[in-house]
Write a protein that holds these residues in place. Structure first.
Motif, short mmCIF file in Angstrom:
data_model
loop_
_atom_site.label_atom_id
_atom_site.label_comp_id
_atom_site.label_asym_id
_atom_site.label_seq_id
_atom_site.Cartn_x
_atom_site.Cartn_y
_atom_site.Cartn_z
N LEU A 201 0.80 -1.00 -0.02
CA LEU A 201 0.13 0.01 0.08
C LEU A 201 0.85 1.30 -0.13
O LEU A 201 1.82 1.41 0.60
N THR A 202 0.56 2.29 -0.71
CA THR A 202 1.09 3.58 -0.84
C THR A 202 0.13 4.81 -1.08
O THR A 202 -0.95 4.42 -1.34
N ILE A 289 6.39 -7.00 -5.26
CA ILE A 289 5.45 -6.42 -4.81
C ILE A 289 4.35 -5.61 -5.78
O ILE A 289 4.88 -4.92 -6.73
N ASN A 290 3.17 -5.86 -5.60
CA ASN A 290 1.98 -5.39 -6.41
C ASN A 290 1.52 -4.17 -5.54
O ASN A 290 0.84 -4.21 -4.45
N TRP A 291 1.93 -3.05 -6.02
CA TRP A 291 1.65 -1.79 -5.34
C TRP A 291 0.06 -1.18 -5.71
O TRP A 291 -0.29 -1.15 -6.93
N VAL A 292 -0.36 -0.70 -4.66
CA VAL A 292 -1.86 -0.09 -4.88
C VAL A 292 -1.60 1.06 -4.09
O VAL A 292 -1.45 1.20 -3.14
N ASP A 293 -2.24 2.39 -4.88
CA ASP A 293 -2.18 3.73 -4.22
C ASP A 293 -3.68 3.75 -3.76
O ASP A 293 -4.72 3.55 -4.33
N VAL A 294 -3.56 4.09 -2.29
CA VAL A 294 -4.73 4.12 -1.51
C VAL A 294 -4.84 5.57 -1.04
O VAL A 294 -5.65 5.94 -0.20
N THR A 295 -4.46 6.53 -2.02
CA THR A 295 -4.56 7.96 -1.41
C THR A 295 -6.04 8.58 -1.37
O THR A 295 -6.44 9.09 -0.55
N ASP A 296 -6.91 7.94 -2.48
CA ASP A 296 -8.15 8.57 -2.20
C ASP A 296 -9.02 7.63 -1.22
O ASP A 296 -9.54 6.64 -1.45
N GLN A 297 -9.34 8.38 -0.24
CA GLN A 297 -9.66 7.58 1.06
C GLN A 297 -11.46 7.40 0.95
O GLN A 297 -11.76 6.70 1.66
N THR A 298 -11.73 8.04 -0.04
CA THR A 298 -13.37 8.03 -0.31
C THR A 298 -13.63 6.96 -1.35
O THR A 298 -14.79 6.28 -1.51
N ASN A 299 -12.76 6.08 -1.52
CA ASN A 299 -12.81 5.01 -2.75
C ASN A 299 -12.51 3.60 -2.12
O ASN A 299 -11.74 3.06 -2.90
N PHE A 300 -12.63 3.25 -1.06
CA PHE A 300 -12.05 2.08 -0.40
C PHE A 300 -12.65 0.79 -1.40
O PHE A 300 -11.86 -0.25 -1.17
N SER A 301 -13.92 0.66 -1.57
CA SER A 301 -14.42 -0.40 -2.52
C SER A 301 -13.36 -0.52 -3.75
O SER A 301 -13.22 -1.72 -4.19
N ALA A 302 -12.94 0.44 -4.30
CA ALA A 302 -12.39 0.27 -5.33
C ALA A 302 -11.01 -0.06 -5.08
O ALA A 302 -10.28 -0.94 -5.76
N HIS A 303 -10.34 0.36 -4.03
CA HIS A 303 -9.13 -0.33 -3.73
C HIS A 303 -9.11 -1.65 -3.24
O HIS A 303 -8.37 -2.45 -3.70
#
Length: 322
Positions: A201-202, A289-303
């Protein structure tokens, strides 16, 4: 086991502190029938709940968790012990028809399991250790860390100066073998005994730092000072490895009258930001590592969907056990 592979599967979720690993791990564990193994070097200690940001008891009732509350704070815990315990747990979890899922942010601990790391090849020199301890007592932790930086800047970058035990071990490895720890690490076997799926997670650095500060404010409101005070009252010495952890050493300085509470919290936030930076530096050296950007905290379901797609793609459509 997976199609075409005799290796047992291992799911891993890594990321810096306060990035949101716990919530994602619970969702993923439910979806893929996992048992979670804590990949945090501090969550092993009993009574150290708030400062280590353990999953709550309610959260742990939702999904089985391992390597939480297995040591008293006075007892040391090493990467070699972590590796041994996890390598025992993984086949046990598979035998129960579940997927082992390591979640945490202690890079060396997690990497030691994911790859065939060996910790017994370099011997010890107790007199050298004692000398380094005495040097740190006289000159301070930062001076000891400077000694490491002079001979092994890469390891110094990864280790905090307050982590005296690991700094001394890095110095000892170079002293005994003539080869820096970073070179030993680079020469370690990078083949894995597992079929790995590592999710990293980044997020935007400024947002991560904001979340760190908010988490520490929440820890203070939840009773971090009282937690540290009770540990000291129970006889846990301030010079143990556990009490030198983030959140504990700063609050001890307040309780001992060395800092104001405001100064202690300021240092805790600063030190935690620095720790997150070192975590990310460590993870950048890891592979697969498979990186996933989770900057958008309103989009949990997309992450969650993106991570699920990665897991499904890696583990061939669905988890099946015989």
């Amino acid at each position: 086991m997976s199609e075409g592979s005799s290796k047992p599967r291992l799911l891993v979720l890594i990321g810096p502190t306060a990035i949101g690993k716990t919530r994602l791990s619970l969702e993923l564990a439910a979806k893929y029938e996992c048992e979670i193994i804590s990949g945090d070097s501090m969550q092993v200690y009993r009574g150290m709940d708030i400062g280590t940001a353990k999953a709550s008891k309610a959260e742990r009732r939702l999904v089985p968790h391992h390597l939480i509350d297995i040591h008293d704070p006075e007892d040391p815990f090493s990467v070699a012990e972590f590796q041994e315990l996890v390598r025992e747990l993984i086949p046990q979890i598979h035998q129960r028809g579940k997927l082992p899922f390591i979640v945490g942010g202690t890079g060396l601990y997690i990497e030691s399991v994911c790859y065939d790391y060996r910790f017994t090849e370099v011997g010890t020199d107790q007199q050298f250790r004692d000398d380094q301890d005495a040097f740190a007592d006289q000159r301070g932790e930062e001076a000891l860390h400077d000694k490491l930086r002079a001979i092994d800047p890469e390891s110094a970058e990864r280790l905090h100066y307050n982590d005296r035990r690991r700094v001394i071990r890095a110095l000892e490895i170079a002293h005994v073998s003539g080869i820096p720890l970073s070179e030993h690490m680079a020469n370690q076997t990078k083949d894995s005994p597992y079929e790995l799926c590592i999710i990293g997670l980044t997020m935007d650095r400024a947002l991560l730092y904001k979340r760190i500060e908010e988490r520490i404010d929440a820890m203070m409101e939840s009773g971090l000072v009282e937690e540290v005070r009770s540990l000291l009252a129970a006889g846990c010495p301030r010079d143990t490895v556990s009490m030198k952890g983030l959140g504990y050493k700063e609050i001890i300085s307040f309780l001992e009258g060395e800092l104001s509470l405001e100064a202690a919290v300021y240092l805790l936030k600063r030190n935690t930001r620095h720790y997150a930076k070192r975590q990310l530096s460590w993870f950048r050296h890891m592979k697969e590592i498979n990186w996933v950007d989770v900057t958008d905290q309103t989009n949990f379901s997309a992450h969650l969907k993106k991570i699920s797609d990665i897991i499904t793609g890696k583990f061939v459509h669905k988890i099946e056990y015989n």
